[in-house]
Write a protein that holds these residues in place. Sequence first.
Motif, short mmCIF file in Angstrom:
data_model
loop_
_atom_site.label_atom_id
_atom_site.label_comp_id
_atom_site.label_asym_id
_atom_site.label_seq_id
_atom_site.Cartn_x
_atom_site.Cartn_y
_atom_site.Cartn_z
N HIS A 120 -30.89 -38.39 8.48
CA HIS A 120 -31.79 -39.18 8.63
C HIS A 120 -32.57 -38.74 10.13
O HIS A 120 -33.84 -38.40 10.39
CB HIS A 120 -32.32 -40.58 8.64
N CYS A 121 -31.76 -38.81 11.40
CA CYS A 121 -32.07 -38.36 12.49
C CYS A 121 -32.32 -36.93 12.45
O CYS A 121 -33.56 -36.81 13.24
CB CYS A 121 -30.87 -38.79 13.37
N THR A 124 -35.95 -36.52 11.28
CA THR A 124 -37.02 -37.10 12.11
C THR A 124 -37.17 -36.45 13.63
O THR A 124 -37.71 -37.13 14.51
CB THR A 124 -36.85 -38.61 12.28
N GLN A 126 -34.63 -35.95 15.65
CA GLN A 126 -33.57 -36.72 16.67
C GLN A 126 -32.39 -35.85 16.21
O GLN A 126 -31.30 -36.38 16.07
CB GLN A 126 -33.40 -38.00 16.46
N ARG A 129 -28.92 -36.67 18.18
CA ARG A 129 -28.30 -37.75 17.87
C ARG A 129 -27.77 -37.80 16.32
O ARG A 129 -26.62 -38.23 16.03
CB ARG A 129 -29.13 -38.94 17.90
N GLY A 130 -28.43 -37.05 15.67
CA GLY A 130 -28.02 -36.78 14.34
C GLY A 130 -26.91 -35.97 14.18
O GLY A 130 -25.83 -36.30 13.38
N TYR A 133 -23.88 -38.15 14.83
CA TYR A 133 -23.43 -38.75 13.64
C TYR A 133 -22.82 -37.93 12.48
O TYR A 133 -21.84 -38.41 11.88
CB TYR A 133 -24.90 -39.47 12.85
#
Length: 247
Positions: A120-121, A124, A126, A129-130, A133
């Motif tokens: 999701h990051c 979108t 990011q 950050r993605g 994860y």
Amino acid sequence: MQTGLDPSSHEKPGLVAAPPPPEYSPRESTEKPVTKHVSPDDSECVDPSTLYLLATTLAHIDPVHSHFLLDRAARIGHVPSLLRIATQSQDAGDPEAAAHWFAAAASRGCPFAAWQAGLHCIATGQRQRGYIYVDEAALRGDPELRFTIGCAFLTGDKVDKNVHMARQYLEMAAKGSRHLEAKYALACVLNGLGDVTGAERWIKEAAELGHPQAAQHVEHLRRQRHFSFSRMDSVSSKFSLFSFLKK
């Protein structure tokens, strides 16, 4: 003075001792159990696993109350409840809510949730950050999840296409496991990168564990009495960097 009472008796004159109460046995009860909805106050004191079980039981009977129980369990930090709500939000077309719940589950150590939160990051914007994860998901995940992540990087599915990252995660999936597809895919990747020694190792392991395509390649090369991956393209066009995805 004679009172007519036994001196050894401790009972008062004129009183009769009450009989002992009968022993309670649940089998003797004829009353039917009463099903009671858990109130907001009660749910704070109930084990989240119980709330989750009740929620799944009521899912098709009372969806509203089921969602209420699931929400209560999720807010307590129950990972299966967090994943269920995240999946429901995803199916309902609400990616922001899904990402929120996946991130909450990831913070409690769920590797699959970390993978979903990472996707999701990345989607979108990011990206940094993605990928944090994603790496967390691979480090904590099982061989199957690591294999999934490796394949995603190999094909560029929802992540940046990167053969070297694919190699890294496929190695994590293949090492110390019996994941046949991970071992065979890793052999394909290493062969494409020119690492003949590494490719030989992993295709042999895949063949020994019963991978059919790997066994065919190994047997064919043994008949030629020369185990060399540099000749694989002339032996079979199926053995290539992405061959395992085309089956």
